[in-house]
Design a protein around this motif. Structure first.
Motif, PDB file in Angstrom:
ATOM      1  N   GLU A 150       0.901  -1.256  -0.001  1.00 15.67           N
ATOM      2  CA  GLU A 150       0.040   0.145  -0.042  1.00 15.67           C
ATOM      3  C   GLU A 150       0.949   1.203   0.034  1.00 15.67           C
ATOM      4  OE1 GLU A 150      -3.529   2.094   2.449  1.00 15.67           O
ATOM      5  OE2 GLU A 150      -2.663   0.291   3.289  1.00 15.67           O
ATOM      6  N   ASP A 151       0.415   2.256  -1.064  1.00 15.51           N
ATOM      7  CA  ASP A 151       1.067   3.495  -0.799  1.00 15.51           C
ATOM      8  C   ASP A 151       2.628   3.161  -1.313  1.00 15.51           C
ATOM      9  OD1 ASP A 151      -1.239   4.521  -0.614  1.00 15.51           O
ATOM     10  OD2 ASP A 151      -0.870   5.048   1.849  1.00 15.51           O
ATOM     11  N   ARG A 152       3.126   2.400  -2.040  1.00  9.60           N
ATOM     12  CA  ARG A 152       4.418   2.502  -2.823  1.00  9.60           C
ATOM     13  C   ARG A 152       4.272   2.339  -4.152  1.00  9.60           C
ATOM     14  NH1 ARG A 152       4.892  -2.187   1.321  1.00  9.60           N
ATOM     15  NH2 ARG A 152       5.763  -0.930   3.273  1.00  9.60           N
ATOM     16  N   HIS A 155      -1.750   3.160  -4.821  1.00 10.18           N
ATOM     17  CA  HIS A 155      -2.387   3.682  -3.508  1.00 10.18           C
ATOM     18  C   HIS A 155      -3.659   2.729  -3.583  1.00 10.18           C
ATOM     19  CE1 HIS A 155      -4.630   5.486  -0.557  1.00 10.18           C
ATOM     20  NE2 HIS A 155      -5.650   5.950  -1.607  1.00 10.18           N
ATOM     21  N   ASP A 156      -4.360   2.762  -4.564  1.00 11.96           N
ATOM     22  CA  ASP A 156      -5.590   1.686  -4.544  1.00 11.96           C
ATOM     23  C   ASP A 156      -5.826   1.478  -5.804  1.00 11.96           C
ATOM     24  OD1 ASP A 156      -7.992   0.264  -3.634  1.00 11.96           O
ATOM     25  OD2 ASP A 156      -9.164   2.117  -3.662  1.00 11.96           O
ATOM     26  N   GLU A 206      -0.166  11.837  -4.577  1.00 12.67           N
ATOM     27  CA  GLU A 206      -0.150  12.512  -3.445  1.00 12.67           C
ATOM     28  C   GLU A 206       0.069  11.418  -2.232  1.00 12.67           C
ATOM     29  OE1 GLU A 206      -4.089  13.234  -1.806  1.00 12.67           O
ATOM     30  OE2 GLU A 206      -5.050  11.889  -3.096  1.00 12.67           O
ATOM     31  N   HIS A 207      -0.163   9.971  -2.540  1.00 16.03           N
ATOM     32  CA  HIS A 207      -0.001   8.992  -1.651  1.00 16.03           C
ATOM     33  C   HIS A 207       1.664   8.403  -1.973  1.00 16.03           C
ATOM     34  CE1 HIS A 207      -4.083   9.331  -0.091  1.00 16.03           C
ATOM     35  NE2 HIS A 207      -4.296   9.242  -1.545  1.00 16.03           N
ATOM     36  N   ASP A 208       2.502   8.769  -2.578  1.00 18.23           N
ATOM     37  CA  ASP A 208       3.596   8.279  -3.051  1.00 18.23           C
ATOM     38  C   ASP A 208       4.595   8.233  -1.779  1.00 18.23           C
ATOM     39  OD1 ASP A 208       6.054   7.508  -3.962  1.00 18.23           O
ATOM     40  OD2 ASP A 208       6.121   8.481  -5.883  1.00 18.23           O
ATOM     41  N   HIS A 209       4.879   6.993  -1.239  1.00  7.74           N
ATOM     42  CA  HIS A 209       5.725   6.849  -0.051  1.00  7.74           C
ATOM     43  C   HIS A 209       7.070   6.367  -0.487  1.00  7.74           C
ATOM     44  CE1 HIS A 209       2.314   6.003   3.257  1.00  7.74           C
ATOM     45  NE2 HIS A 209       2.484   7.427   2.664  1.00  7.74           N
ATOM     46  N   PRO A 212       8.527  10.739  -1.973  1.00  5.90           N
ATOM     47  CA  PRO A 212       7.253  11.568  -1.429  1.00  5.90           C
ATOM     48  C   PRO A 212       7.167  12.794  -2.143  1.00  5.90           C
ATOM     49  CG  PRO A 212       8.887  11.124   0.193  1.00  5.90           C
ATOM     50  CD  PRO A 212       9.357  10.367  -0.949  1.00  5.90           C
ATOM     51  N   ALA A 235      -0.233   6.828  -5.974  1.00  9.66           N
ATOM     52  CA  ALA A 235       1.200   6.647  -5.546  1.00  9.66           C
ATOM     53  C   ALA A 235       2.358   6.804  -6.555  1.00  9.66           C
ATOM     54  CB  ALA A 235       1.241   5.390  -4.814  1.00  9.66           C
ATOM     55  N   HIS A 236       3.160   6.089  -6.487  1.00  6.67           N
ATOM     56  CA  HIS A 236       4.406   6.186  -7.234  1.00  6.67           C
ATOM     57  C   HIS A 236       4.061   5.930  -8.577  1.00  6.67           C
ATOM     58  CE1 HIS A 236       8.793   6.464  -7.390  1.00  6.67           C
ATOM     59  NE2 HIS A 236       8.826   5.283  -8.194  1.00  6.67           N
TER      60      HIS A 236
END
Length: 259
Positions: A150-152, A155-156, A206-209, A212, A235-236
């Motif tokens: 998740e969030d790598r 996101h979804d 916005e959710h890129d871990h 970031p 995410a990414h």
């Protein structure tokens, strides 16, 4: 797929042109990826602007080279990109993650005049988590599973995109994927960002871990003619997970900068 031979190897690329205006966008994938990461641009942006996406050496349908991770690999990938750019007259370079590192290296160190630069899910320095580096060496399946957490990378996302990304990384394989991440780990061009003269968009999910938003704010602050944008709900791999938002940000950038 089309091909260009350079430096003793062949690089494969795909062109999508549905009557769009302007010079092509040249899209460069990230670590362990292929041109398929740009499905949402090859399919949706090409009516406004021609889109080109390549397989870096050792990925997808492109031949590999023999080089150590780090600057030597990054330089070889830059050669791939420039060879395709020359073949297609590409005017705007779009790089994700490792592809963004390649784009930055070209913008700072190579003598090639692109009209614009899109840096997506990337940074001027790209440290890789110690556990991930270890898994890439000793437990590749675990590394791939971690990256798809998740969030790598996502996101979804739709499960089809997760499957596409997983299969691409497995197809590229452990040796090349590890080389990619080790190249990212030593990458650092923070001191060269002020030398970039072309209009630049720093674009992040916005959710890129993995890379970031603060990485991209730093890019926008340090590059003289740069702006920052976020892709909501991603995410990414924002270009794959949320192509409409990603493409809209690029279209707005191109229109405002008239590139």
């Amino acid at each position: 797929m089309q091909r260009v031979t350079h430096h003793g190897r062949t690089t494969a690329y795909r062109v999508a042109d549905r009557g769009g205006e302007g010079s092509p966008l040249l899209c460069v994938h990230g670590s362990g990826g292929t041109h398929e990461a740009w499905k949402g641009q090859l399919g949706r942006l090409a009516s406004q602007r021609p889109v080109v996406a390549l397989d870096l050496s050792g990925h997808g349908e492109s031949e590999d080279f023999d080089a150590d991770a780090g600057w030597e690999t990054l330089s070889a990938y830059a050669d791939d990109v420039l060879a395709v750019a020359d073949e297609t007259d590409a005017g705007v370079l779009v790089g994700n993650s490792l592809g963004g590192a390649v784009a930055l290296q070209i913008a700072i160190e190579r003598d090639h005049d692109f009209d614009g630069l899109v840096l997506a899910g990337t940074g001027a320095k790209l440290p890789v988590l110690a556990d991930l580096r270890r898994w890439l060496e000793t437990d590749f399946d675990r590394a791939v599973e971690f990256l798809h957490g998740e969030d790598r990378l996502f996101h979804d996302a739709d499960s089809r995109y997760v499957q596409l990304s997983t299969e691409a990384m497995q197809g590229v394989g452990q040796r090349v994927t590890r080389r990619d991440f080790e190249t990212c780990h030593v990458f650092d061009v923070r001191d060269g960002l002020s030398e970039i003269e072309v209009p630049t968009l720093a674009l992040v999910g916005e959710h890129d871990h993995l890379t970031p938003p603060e990485y991209h704010r730093s890019l926008a602050d340090a590059i003289p003619n740069a702006r920052y944008r976020e892709v909501l709900g991603a995410a990414h791999l924002a270009m794959l997970e949320e192509p409409e938002g990603f493409n809209a940000a690029i279209r707005e950038f191109l229109d405002e900068e008239e590139v």
